[in-house]
Enzyme design. Sequence first.
Site, PDB file in Angstrom:
ATOM      1  N   ASN A  72      39.587  34.203  24.796  1.00 35.25           N
ATOM      2  CA  ASN A  72      40.993  33.849  25.081  1.00 35.25           C
ATOM      3  C   ASN A  72      41.317  32.448  24.567  1.00 35.25           C
ATOM      4  O   ASN A  72      42.409  32.210  24.062  1.00 35.25           O
ATOM      5  CB  ASN A  72      41.285  33.968  26.580  1.00 35.25           C
ATOM      6  CG  ASN A  72      41.593  35.397  26.985  1.00 35.25           C
ATOM      7  OD1 ASN A  72      42.629  35.941  26.620  1.00 35.25           O
ATOM      8  ND2 ASN A  72      40.680  36.029  27.710  1.00 35.25           N
ATOM      9  N   ASN A 112      46.499  31.500  35.134  1.00 41.54           N
ATOM     10  CA  ASN A 112      45.222  32.208  35.029  1.00 41.54           C
ATOM     11  C   ASN A 112      45.460  33.560  34.377  1.00 41.54           C
ATOM     12  O   ASN A 112      46.512  34.169  34.585  1.00 41.54           O
ATOM     13  CB  ASN A 112      44.648  32.413  36.439  1.00 41.54           C
ATOM     14  CG  ASN A 112      43.314  33.156  36.428  1.00 41.54           C
ATOM     15  OD1 ASN A 112      42.430  32.857  35.630  1.00 41.54           O
ATOM     16  ND2 ASN A 112      43.171  34.143  37.308  1.00 41.54           N
ATOM     17  N   GLY A 141      34.880  32.660  25.716  1.00 44.35           N
ATOM     18  CA  GLY A 141      35.984  31.886  25.140  1.00 44.35           C
ATOM     19  C   GLY A 141      36.836  32.635  24.136  1.00 44.35           C
ATOM     20  O   GLY A 141      37.487  32.014  23.292  1.00 44.35           O
ATOM     21  N   GLU A 177      44.965  40.892  26.459  1.00 43.80           N
ATOM     22  CA  GLU A 177      44.864  39.512  26.960  1.00 43.80           C
ATOM     23  C   GLU A 177      45.145  38.518  25.841  1.00 43.80           C
ATOM     24  O   GLU A 177      45.849  37.527  26.024  1.00 43.80           O
ATOM     25  CB  GLU A 177      43.462  39.239  27.524  1.00 43.80           C
ATOM     26  CG  GLU A 177      43.119  40.018  28.777  1.00 43.80           C
ATOM     27  CD  GLU A 177      41.780  39.575  29.371  1.00 43.80           C
ATOM     28  OE1 GLU A 177      41.472  38.382  29.365  1.00 43.80           O
ATOM     29  OE2 GLU A 177      41.038  40.457  29.855  1.00 43.80           O
ATOM     30  N   ARG A 183      35.397  29.938  38.405  1.00 40.28           N
ATOM     31  CA  ARG A 183      35.253  29.176  39.640  1.00 40.28           C
ATOM     32  C   ARG A 183      36.584  29.106  40.362  1.00 40.28           C
ATOM     33  O   ARG A 183      37.630  29.092  39.723  1.00 40.28           O
ATOM     34  CB  ARG A 183      34.833  27.746  39.307  1.00 40.28           C
ATOM     35  CG  ARG A 183      33.462  27.471  39.754  1.00 40.28           C
ATOM     36  CD  ARG A 183      32.948  26.147  39.334  1.00 40.28           C
ATOM     37  NE  ARG A 183      31.553  26.290  39.056  1.00 40.28           N
ATOM     38  CZ  ARG A 183      30.625  26.494  39.966  1.00 40.28           C
ATOM     39  NH1 ARG A 183      30.935  26.524  41.246  1.00 40.28           N
ATOM     40  NH2 ARG A 183      29.367  26.663  39.633  1.00 40.28           N
ATOM     41  N   HIS A 200      43.910  37.358  34.305  1.00 41.99           N
ATOM     42  CA  HIS A 200      43.007  38.203  35.090  1.00 41.99           C
ATOM     43  C   HIS A 200      43.017  39.621  34.499  1.00 41.99           C
ATOM     44  O   HIS A 200      44.090  40.159  34.205  1.00 41.99           O
ATOM     45  CB  HIS A 200      43.457  38.225  36.558  1.00 41.99           C
ATOM     46  CG  HIS A 200      42.522  39.009  37.420  1.00 41.99           C
ATOM     47  ND1 HIS A 200      41.319  38.493  37.867  1.00 41.99           N
ATOM     48  CD2 HIS A 200      42.585  40.281  37.881  1.00 41.99           C
ATOM     49  CE1 HIS A 200      40.697  39.415  38.576  1.00 41.99           C
ATOM     50  NE2 HIS A 200      41.442  40.507  38.601  1.00 41.99           N
ATOM     51  N   GLU A 205      45.681  30.831  47.092  1.00 39.95           N
ATOM     52  CA  GLU A 205      44.807  31.975  47.364  1.00 39.95           C
ATOM     53  C   GLU A 205      44.381  32.630  46.042  1.00 39.95           C
ATOM     54  O   GLU A 205      45.159  32.652  45.090  1.00 39.95           O
ATOM     55  CB  GLU A 205      45.528  33.009  48.222  1.00 39.95           C
ATOM     56  CG  GLU A 205      45.594  32.598  49.685  1.00 39.95           C
ATOM     57  CD  GLU A 205      46.848  33.115  50.341  1.00 39.95           C
ATOM     58  OE1 GLU A 205      47.012  34.338  50.398  1.00 39.95           O
ATOM     59  OE2 GLU A 205      47.685  32.290  50.729  1.00 39.95           O
TER      60      GLU A 205
HETATM   61  C1  GAR Z   1      38.576  37.729  30.429  1.00 43.24           C
HETATM   62  O1  GAR Z   1      38.543  39.130  30.458  1.00 43.24           O
HETATM   63  C2  GAR Z   1      39.375  37.183  31.594  1.00 43.24           C
HETATM   64  O2  GAR Z   1      40.480  37.969  31.907  1.00 43.24           O
HETATM   65  C3  GAR Z   1      38.355  37.233  32.704  1.00 43.24           C
HETATM   66  O3  GAR Z   1      37.168  36.787  32.103  1.00 43.24           O
HETATM   67  C4  GAR Z   1      37.180  37.152  30.719  1.00 43.24           C
HETATM   68  C5  GAR Z   1      36.915  35.914  29.896  1.00 43.24           C
HETATM   69  O4  GAR Z   1      36.725  36.238  28.547  1.00 43.24           O
HETATM   70  N1  GAR Z   1      38.724  36.421  33.807  1.00 43.24           N
HETATM   71  C6  GAR Z   1      38.459  36.739  35.065  1.00 43.24           C
HETATM   72  O5  GAR Z   1      37.857  37.739  35.403  1.00 43.24           O
HETATM   73  C7  GAR Z   1      38.966  35.739  36.089  1.00 43.24           C
HETATM   74  N2  GAR Z   1      38.876  36.288  37.398  1.00 43.24           N
HETATM   75  P1  GAR Z   1      36.723  35.124  27.439  1.00 43.24           P
HETATM   76  O6  GAR Z   1      35.754  34.040  27.923  1.00 43.24           O
HETATM   77  O7  GAR Z   1      36.245  35.795  26.206  1.00 43.24           O
HETATM   78  O8  GAR Z   1      38.136  34.595  27.297  1.00 43.24           O
END
Ligand code: GAR
Length: 203
Positions: free
Chosen positions: A17, A110, A15, A177, A94, A112, A146
């Site tokens: 982000n 989202n 969490g 991010e 998910r 990524h 997709e």
């Molecule tokens: C982040 O790096 C995000 O970009 C990635 O999971 C991490 C979550 O971190 N998301 C993916 O890979 C989605 N395919 P967080 O829980 O500390 O925000």
Amino acid sequence: MINELKLAVLVSGRGSNLQAIINKIEAGKLPAKIELVISDQPEAKALQRAKKHGLEDHIVQREAFADQGTFEKKIFELLKEKNIELIVLAGFMRILSPNFIKNYPAKIINIHPSLLPAFPGLNAQKQAVDYGVKYSGCTVHFVNQEVDSGPIISQRVVPVKVNDTPASLSERILKEEHKLLPEIIKIIAEDRIEIKGRKVFIK
Ligand code: GAR
């Protein structure tokens, strides 16, 4: 009064982000309100962050439902009840079905950890290190039917160093991010986004 964009943040883990969004809102720099935090993982650290900041949180575990449809129906009901205007997938691990997504055209984003369309799916940072690219980064995109393929809103580039591990690269990408995601939410809150086909224009 400025209209605050009603957000739901969907999470599965740490969490950080989510925290970046909370921090910008609390600093008065993002005209949005987190109405809901939904986690599919009961142990997600993101839930502790939500509680600490007085946010409404829900655990919706896939395993608690007979199928994907009833799992998503539960999420849909929570979102509806709060009139959510933007769904932010912030480390939500998910895949949502086309059936769910079609309810929210251009209303789900989202983040990524790669420069899409390179390295979609899981372990994007490891994929980048293993491939030997010299630059990677992060992407915020609209979610379409997709995986990791919707129209790209914005990206940030970071260098990949020769001795990087997936962990060291992840850390460098994560810093970007945390800046990019709140920035994009702000732009959406200010209604400055236009989508034409695959292309996204920021006004
Ligand atoms: C982040 O790096 C995000 O970009 C990635 O999971 C991490 C979550 O971190 N998301 C993916 O890979 C989605 N395919 P967080 O829980 O500390 O925000």
